[in-house]
Motif scaffolding. Structure first.
Motif, mmCIF file in Angstrom:
data_model
loop_
_atom_site.group_PDB
_atom_site.id
_atom_site.type_symbol
_atom_site.label_atom_id
_atom_site.label_comp_id
_atom_site.label_asym_id
_atom_site.label_seq_id
_atom_site.Cartn_x
_atom_site.Cartn_y
_atom_site.Cartn_z
ATOM 1 N N ALA A 149 -4.097 20.447 52.806
ATOM 2 C CA ALA A 149 -3.920 20.765 54.217
ATOM 3 C C ALA A 149 -5.207 21.350 54.789
ATOM 4 O O ALA A 149 -6.020 21.898 54.031
ATOM 5 N N PRO A 150 -5.400 21.254 56.105
ATOM 6 C CA PRO A 150 -6.598 21.839 56.712
ATOM 7 C C PRO A 150 -6.673 23.338 56.427
ATOM 8 O O PRO A 150 -5.649 24.017 56.447
ATOM 9 N N GLY A 151 -7.868 23.820 56.119
ATOM 10 C CA GLY A 151 -8.067 25.253 55.939
ATOM 11 C C GLY A 151 -7.718 25.768 54.563
ATOM 12 O O GLY A 151 -7.791 26.957 54.287
ATOM 13 N N GLY B 107 -9.257 25.030 51.722
ATOM 14 C CA GLY B 107 -10.451 25.326 50.927
ATOM 15 C C GLY B 107 -11.073 24.116 50.257
ATOM 16 O O GLY B 107 -11.833 24.260 49.298
ATOM 17 N N LYS B 108 -10.790 22.919 50.770
ATOM 18 C CA LYS B 108 -11.339 21.703 50.160
ATOM 19 C C LYS B 108 -12.858 21.678 50.256
ATOM 20 O O LYS B 108 -13.550 21.444 49.269
ATOM 21 N N SER B 109 -13.365 21.950 51.467
ATOM 22 C CA SER B 109 -14.815 21.918 51.644
ATOM 23 C C SER B 109 -15.466 23.019 50.813
ATOM 24 O O SER B 109 -16.558 22.832 50.271
ATOM 25 N N THR B 110 -14.772 24.145 50.714
ATOM 26 C CA THR B 110 -15.334 25.266 49.962
ATOM 27 C C THR B 110 -15.481 24.914 48.489
ATOM 28 O O THR B 110 -16.553 25.088 47.900
ATOM 29 N N ARG C 149 -21.163 27.902 55.958
ATOM 30 C CA ARG C 149 -20.271 28.061 54.813
ATOM 31 C C ARG C 149 -21.093 28.297 53.551
ATOM 32 O O ARG C 149 -20.793 29.173 52.748
ATOM 33 N N ARG D 163 -22.172 31.719 52.852
ATOM 34 C CA ARG D 163 -21.151 32.586 52.278
ATOM 35 C C ARG D 163 -21.018 32.362 50.788
ATOM 36 O O ARG D 163 -20.578 33.239 50.048
ATOM 37 N N LEU D 164 -21.349 31.159 50.335
ATOM 38 C CA LEU D 164 -21.138 30.819 48.929
ATOM 39 C C LEU D 164 -22.295 31.238 48.034
ATOM 40 O O LEU D 164 -22.201 31.156 46.820
ATOM 41 N N MET E 202 -8.805 32.855 47.400
ATOM 42 C CA MET E 202 -9.846 32.745 48.417
ATOM 43 C C MET E 202 -10.347 34.147 48.742
ATOM 44 O O MET E 202 -9.579 35.005 49.145
ATOM 45 N N GLY F 29 -16.493 35.554 49.422
ATOM 46 C CA GLY F 29 -17.619 34.746 48.933
ATOM 47 C C GLY F 29 -17.181 33.428 48.326
ATOM 48 O O GLY F 29 -17.819 32.933 47.413
#
Ligand code: TYD
Ligand code: MG
Length: 457
Positions: free
Chosen positions: A96-98, A100-103, A134, A137-138, A264, A267
């Motif tokens: 689902a959106p948000g 954390g897939k991109s993260t 992003r 932050r990582l 989540m 960082g």
């Protein structure tokens, strides 16, 4: 020349239909059948293609070198993948959106880049500046990942050809523009995936395709992709909660039942190496709370199952299941009513697995039943200062059925300070700490009037 054939195809699942209908017979979606033009069949009807018959090779002589896997440096992700990324494979990462897939994709690339690997992050979803924010932050390593804000398939293929990265993330497959097809449509997503698959195999690039989920929870369009890709990962959990679970729904290179648990944080995602400890630590004996000794793939996992039973005049009463299957809850409630005499027809029932975890296994039945029974009676079930630990599948006649890995489930409970576990009769196996009950009624009796499990014989 043969005329192009017109046919109907569902835009949701890609199934072809012979005649128009309001509902797709494959996935049940409404008004999704679209007319498509298929290329004319080659050759006349019944004509055999003229070619030499291929010669089959004995499997023993088939070449199958195993190339070393790329470790993403995220232990939970590597485990779910079956030991890391397989070079030249295509992975679909849905959620689902948000969630954390991109993260997680950004973190995996950052680790690969830090280890000297060639990486590439393609974003059609967010601007380069957003991706950079992003990455900040990582951590430092994430900033070393080369990125391309390029939503056209053609450009991405050209970049893969010239850059030849070891691993590339496409965020997301639905935003890739494909000539002549509407972005995000099943046709576009399918065409993009086929082209990327070909490139991945030819250039030996590991591709991670990020895919969105529709509100109904299916990968939009990508249902039709599942057979194309090597691995389908699903990132789930509730956005408001910190826990996330990563699950393999399909894996050509490993088991599908493995899950990884993450949290989540500010960082990025942090692996929860010992989720049982976390969940047991947070559980307190209270009416409606029990601990389920679940198995997630090869790993035992202790989770807290909570239930709330509240009188209602609403018809039909509400049944809400979070983290367990709704149909399974309906079955458990029916068994409770029929075989344990629990009158639930005028009560709302809510069941929730704490921490936003999903348990998809029949061994959860007994925990759901006991949580509901405890919530209904207002009596806590406890053992050793913690909610009662249990597992087992319920049969339609009220019997408690054996589920796999009973010994490992009990061992996990004991490891985290839960010495007594209620479950199915162990049969010939001798399992220290397991109190067996043959039926649900017997299990309810076994926990006694004070809600304490009488210790195992
Ligand atoms: P994101 O990976 O963008 O989700 P998706 O690609 O699945 O849509 O991130 C989801 C959320 O996580 C977002 O609301 C911000 C939050 N987040 C953190 O809490 N900490 C972090 O370090 C990062 C990068 C994101
Ligand atoms: Mg994203």
């Amino acid at each position: 020349m043969a005329k192009p054939k017109r046919s109907l195809r569902c835009s949701e699942c890609g199934r072809e239909a012979l005649a128009w209908s309001g509902q797709c017979g494959g996935c049940g979606a409404w008004n999704t059948l679209e007319e498509v033009t298929a290329a004319p069949a080659r050759g006349g009807s019944g004509a055999r293609p003229q070619r030499d018959a291929p010669r089959p090779t004995p499997l023993r002589e088939v070449r199958a070198e195993r190339s070393a896997r790329l470790r993403t440096g995220i232990a939970e992700l590597d485990r779910v993948l079956g030991g890391g990324l397989v070079p030249g494979s295509l992975i679909l990462l849905g959620g689902a959106p948000g969630i954390g897939k991109s993260t997680i994709a950004g973190m995996a690339l950052a680790n690969l880049a830090a280890g000297g690997g060639q990486t590439l992050y393609v974003s059609g979803e967010e601007s380069a500046a957003q991706v950079r924010r992003r990455a900040e932050r990582l951590g430092e390593a994430a900033l070393d990942v080369p990125m391309l804000a390029e939503p056209s398939l053609e450009a991405v293929l050209a970049a893969l050809e010239s850059e030849r990265p070891d691993a590339c993330v496409i965020d997301s497959v639905q935003t890739l523009a494909v000539a002549e097809a509407a972005p995000g449509s099943v046709g576009a997503v399918r065409e993009a995936t086929s082209a990327l698959l070909e490139a991945a195999k030819r250039l030996d690039v590991t591709l991670i395709l990020i895919g969105h989920l529709t509100k109904e929870g299916s990968l939009a369009g990508p249902r039709a992709l599942e057979h194309l890709v090597d691995c389908v990962l699903h990132f789930e959990g509730e956005r408001e909660r910190t826990f996330r679970t990563l699950r393999a729904l399909k894996n050509r290179f490993g088991a599908t039942s493995e899950i990884g648990v993450f949290e989540m944080r500010a960082g990025g995602l942090v692996e929860v190496a010992d989720p049982s400890a976390r969940f047991v630590g947070e559980a307190r004996p209270a009416p409606g709370s029990v601990i389920l000794c679940a198995m997630e793939g090869t790993r035992p996992l202790l989770v807290e199952v909570q239930a709330l039973v509240a009188p209602t005049e609403v018809e039909p009463p509400r049944r809400t299941a979070t983290g367990v299957d709704r149909n399974r809850l309906a079955l458990v409630l029916a068994v409770l009513a029929r075989h344990a005499g629990l009158p639930l027809s005028s009560a709302d029932v809510f069941v929730n697995v704490a921490g936003g975890v999903r348990v998809d296994e029949p061994g959860a039945d007994l925990a759901v039943a006991l949580a509901v029974a405890s919530a209904h009676s207002g009596r806590p079930l406890e053992s050793g200062g913690k909610p009662l630990a249990c597992f087992g599948e319920l049969g339609l006649t009220g019997e408690i059925r054996y589920v796999a890995h009973a010994d490992r489930r009990v061992a996990e409970a004991r490891k985290f300070g839960l010495p007594h576990v209620l479950g199915p009769p162990p049969g010939d196996e001798k399992i220290t700490g397991l109190t067996g009950a043959t039926t649900l009624a017997e299990a309810l009796k076994g926990v006694g009037a004070r809600g304490r499990l009488r210790s195992a014989a």
